[in-house]
Scaffold this motif. Structure first.
Motif, mmCIF file in Angstrom:
data_model
loop_
_atom_site.group_PDB
_atom_site.id
_atom_site.type_symbol
_atom_site.label_atom_id
_atom_site.label_comp_id
_atom_site.label_asym_id
_atom_site.label_seq_id
_atom_site.Cartn_x
_atom_site.Cartn_y
_atom_site.Cartn_z
ATOM 1 N N THR A 161 0.846 -1.187 0.000
ATOM 2 C CA THR A 161 0.000 0.000 0.000
ATOM 3 C C THR A 161 0.883 1.239 0.000
ATOM 4 O O THR A 161 1.976 1.225 0.568
ATOM 5 C CB THR A 161 -0.932 0.030 1.228
ATOM 6 N N GLY A 162 0.409 2.302 -0.665
ATOM 7 C CA GLY A 162 1.172 3.539 -0.687
ATOM 8 C C GLY A 162 2.577 3.310 -1.205
ATOM 9 O O GLY A 162 2.786 2.670 -2.240
ATOM 10 N N PHE A 163 3.562 3.828 -0.477
ATOM 11 C CA PHE A 163 4.950 3.646 -0.905
ATOM 12 C C PHE A 163 5.607 2.441 -0.231
ATOM 13 O O PHE A 163 6.832 2.278 -0.301
ATOM 14 C CB PHE A 163 5.781 4.915 -0.680
ATOM 15 N N ALA A 164 4.827 1.587 0.416
ATOM 16 C CA ALA A 164 5.348 0.366 1.040
ATOM 17 C C ALA A 164 5.006 -0.836 0.165
ATOM 18 O O ALA A 164 3.832 -1.163 -0.003
ATOM 19 C CB ALA A 164 4.767 0.177 2.434
ATOM 20 N N GLN A 165 6.006 -1.451 -0.414
ATOM 21 C CA GLN A 165 5.815 -2.639 -1.237
ATOM 22 C C GLN A 165 6.284 -3.863 -0.459
ATOM 23 O O GLN A 165 7.462 -3.991 -0.130
ATOM 24 C CB GLN A 165 6.584 -2.533 -2.556
ATOM 25 N N VAL A 166 5.366 -4.752 -0.182
ATOM 26 C CA VAL A 166 5.655 -5.922 0.635
ATOM 27 C C VAL A 166 6.243 -7.032 -0.229
ATOM 28 O O VAL A 166 5.701 -7.371 -1.283
ATOM 29 C CB VAL A 166 4.375 -6.416 1.345
ATOM 30 N N VAL A 167 7.365 -7.588 0.209
ATOM 31 C CA VAL A 167 8.014 -8.732 -0.434
ATOM 32 C C VAL A 167 8.059 -9.857 0.597
ATOM 33 O O VAL A 167 8.529 -9.639 1.712
ATOM 34 C CB VAL A 167 9.438 -8.391 -0.916
ATOM 35 N N ARG A 168 7.602 -11.036 0.215
ATOM 36 C CA ARG A 168 7.544 -12.155 1.160
ATOM 37 C C ARG A 168 8.634 -13.177 0.860
ATOM 38 O O ARG A 168 9.031 -13.352 -0.289
ATOM 39 C CB ARG A 168 6.169 -12.828 1.112
ATOM 40 N N THR A 169 9.068 -13.844 1.909
ATOM 41 C CA THR A 169 10.088 -14.873 1.765
ATOM 42 C C THR A 169 9.816 -15.998 2.748
ATOM 43 O O THR A 169 9.343 -15.744 3.863
ATOM 44 C CB THR A 169 11.495 -14.287 2.015
ATOM 45 N N PRO A 170 10.080 -17.256 2.361
ATOM 46 C CA PRO A 170 9.882 -18.363 3.304
ATOM 47 C C PRO A 170 10.897 -18.364 4.432
ATOM 48 O O PRO A 170 10.614 -18.867 5.520
ATOM 49 C CB PRO A 170 10.018 -19.609 2.418
ATOM 50 N N LEU A 178 19.348 -15.117 -7.238
ATOM 51 C CA LEU A 178 18.577 -14.950 -8.475
ATOM 52 C C LEU A 178 17.944 -16.267 -8.895
ATOM 53 O O LEU A 178 16.815 -16.295 -9.397
ATOM 54 C CB LEU A 178 19.474 -14.417 -9.590
ATOM 55 N N SER A 179 18.662 -17.365 -8.697
ATOM 56 C CA SER A 179 18.119 -18.680 -9.031
ATOM 57 C C SER A 179 16.938 -19.014 -8.137
ATOM 58 O O SER A 179 15.893 -19.488 -8.607
ATOM 59 C CB SER A 179 19.215 -19.743 -8.902
ATOM 60 N N GLN A 180 17.075 -18.753 -6.836
ATOM 61 C CA GLN A 180 15.980 -19.042 -5.912
ATOM 62 C C GLN A 180 14.764 -18.177 -6.200
ATOM 63 O O GLN A 180 13.627 -18.598 -5.967
ATOM 64 C CB GLN A 180 16.457 -18.833 -4.473
ATOM 65 N N ALA A 181 15.011 -16.977 -6.717
ATOM 66 C CA ALA A 181 13.904 -16.086 -7.085
ATOM 67 C C ALA A 181 13.336 -16.407 -8.466
ATOM 68 O O ALA A 181 12.423 -15.726 -8.934
ATOM 69 C CB ALA A 181 14.365 -14.629 -7.043
ATOM 70 N N ARG A 182 13.895 -17.423 -9.130
ATOM 71 C CA ARG A 182 13.437 -17.875 -10.456
ATOM 72 C C ARG A 182 13.514 -16.752 -11.494
ATOM 73 O O ARG A 182 12.603 -16.551 -12.302
ATOM 74 C CB ARG A 182 12.012 -18.432 -10.365
ATOM 75 N N LEU A 183 14.630 -16.051 -11.465
ATOM 76 C CA LEU A 183 14.834 -14.947 -12.402
ATOM 77 C C LEU A 183 15.800 -15.294 -13.526
ATOM 78 O O LEU A 183 16.011 -14.488 -14.427
ATOM 79 C CB LEU A 183 15.365 -13.719 -11.650
ATOM 80 N N LEU A 184 16.382 -16.498 -13.480
ATOM 81 C CA LEU A 184 17.402 -16.846 -14.465
ATOM 82 C C LEU A 184 16.823 -17.291 -15.804
ATOM 83 O O LEU A 184 17.566 -17.695 -16.697
ATOM 84 C CB LEU A 184 18.326 -17.935 -13.909
ATOM 85 N N ASN A 185 15.504 -17.223 -15.942
ATOM 86 C CA ASN A 185 14.898 -17.525 -17.242
ATOM 87 C C ASN A 185 14.589 -16.256 -18.035
ATOM 88 O O ASN A 185 14.031 -16.319 -19.119
ATOM 89 C CB ASN A 185 13.612 -18.338 -17.058
#
Length: 348
Positions: free
Chosen positions: A142-151, A206-213
């Motif tokens: 919300t607003g200028f707060a962007q929530v990022v979640r991680t296990p 980056l691999s764990q975030a699945r960004l290498l594709n």
């Protein structure tokens, strides 16, 4: 002296004036949650009245109030985001103007700016500040707060008192929202050149975030790994010189006489048949076969009587004396062993 609440009908006193939230010199917290205001005797109705247009306060995020009318500073925005995350945790009081370290931390481009990345935009220019929380948290962007979640929450670093995600994690969260290949490459390169972390740690996140594709990320990663390897080779050169090891042959290919190619090594001492390989790889799903080939090469060299010493960029950076001792021991031990098979050494 009692002060009258503007919403109390004119006679009911409130126990605190907003002025007493600050010290005489204007210092003190200028971002507070609704709960903290209640602890100072200011209820929801009075806080809402003071946050009306033209009022002395403003609500910058749900349950988070800025106790002055002007725009928030970059520091106030950071603390507001952390307080927003902390205020959604039942019975977990925020301390020191921010959320408990295990509950929330700044990540993404804002974290990189705090880590003093020159390629990261200034904090005030960011439309949103990413805050890292546990995956189980019921919290919305919300607003200028962007929530990022991680296990799994990483161990935060403290930068100017603010809990900040480690550089590899912050990079992964930042890259996930970027599409410009040049920006991604500049950020990743600065992480290695600036000594913030090793290339392998970045690629792992980056691999764990699945960004290498994503093609623009893959290109940047290739450049990053090349950068990391070059720096590791430089540290190996420096290690040999600084700790007085005999000069090896650098960057050579090994072959059996008239036989097959055995593979390349970063350094080789032919008299002792000792080779050094810098392991600058990072876990990438498509590289399982390459890892198997790497293991087979090492096994083959050792079967021929060669000693193969593996070093990592991180160990070369953080423990050069220990790595020099490992190499010196390998060279001394080789002199007492049967000579290895004769191999042809070619420049690589």
């Amino acid at each position: 002296m009692n002060h009258t609440s503007p919403t109390s009908g004119g006679e009911s006193p409130t126990p605190l004036s907003p002025r007493t939230l600050h010290s005489r010199n204007g210092a003190g917290p200028r971002v507070l949650t609704s709960r903290q205001l209640r602890e100072h005797g200011i209820g929801a109705a009075e806080a809402a009245e003071r946050c009306r247009p033209g009022g002395p306060w403003q609500q910058v995020l749900p349950g988070v109030h800025l106790l002055h009318p002007g725009p928030p500073t970059s520091e106030e925005r950071l603390h507001a985001v952390l307080l927003y995350a902390a205020s959604r945790v039942p019975d977990v009081p925020a301390q020191g103007g921010g959320a408990p370290a295990e509950e929330a931390m700044i990540t993404g481009l804002a974290a990189l700016a705090l880590h003093r990345f020159s390629a990261a935009p200034p904090l005030l220019s960011l439309d949103r500040i990413q805050v890292l929380v546990a995956r189980t948290r019921r919290l919305r962007t919300t607003g200028f707060a962007q929530v990022v979640r991680t296990p799994v929450m990483p161990v935060p670093q403290r930068v100017t008192g603010v809990p900040v995600a480690p550089v590899p994690r912050a990079l992964a969260d930042a890259v996930g929202g970027l599409t410009d290949a040049c920006t991604v490459r500049r950020l990743l390169t600065e992480a290695v050149r600036g000594g913030h972390c090793e290339a392998t740690a970045v690629v792992r996140e980056l691999s764990q975030a699945r960004l290498l594709n994503q093609p623009h990320v893959v290109d940047a990663v290739d450049a990053l790994l090349a950068e990391g390897r070059a720096m590791a080779e430089g540290r190996l050169y420096e290690l040999v010189r600084e700790y007085g090891l005999p000069d090896p042959l650098w960057n050579v290919d090994l072959r059996l006489p008239g036989g097959p190619h055995l593979g390349g090594v970063d350094a080789y001492w032919p008299e002792q048949a000792v080779a050094v390989e810098i392991d600058a790889r990072a876990p990438r799903p498509e590289e399982d076969e390459l890892w198997s080939q790497h293991a087979r090469k090492r096994e083959h060299l050792e079967q021929l009587g060669l000693t193969v010493v593996h070093v990592t960029p991180r160990k070369l950076r953080d423990a050069p004396e220990q790595q020099a001792a490992v190499l010196r021991t390998a060279l001394m031990a080789a002199e007492d062993q049967d000579p290895g098979a004769y191999v042809v050494v070619l420049p690589r």
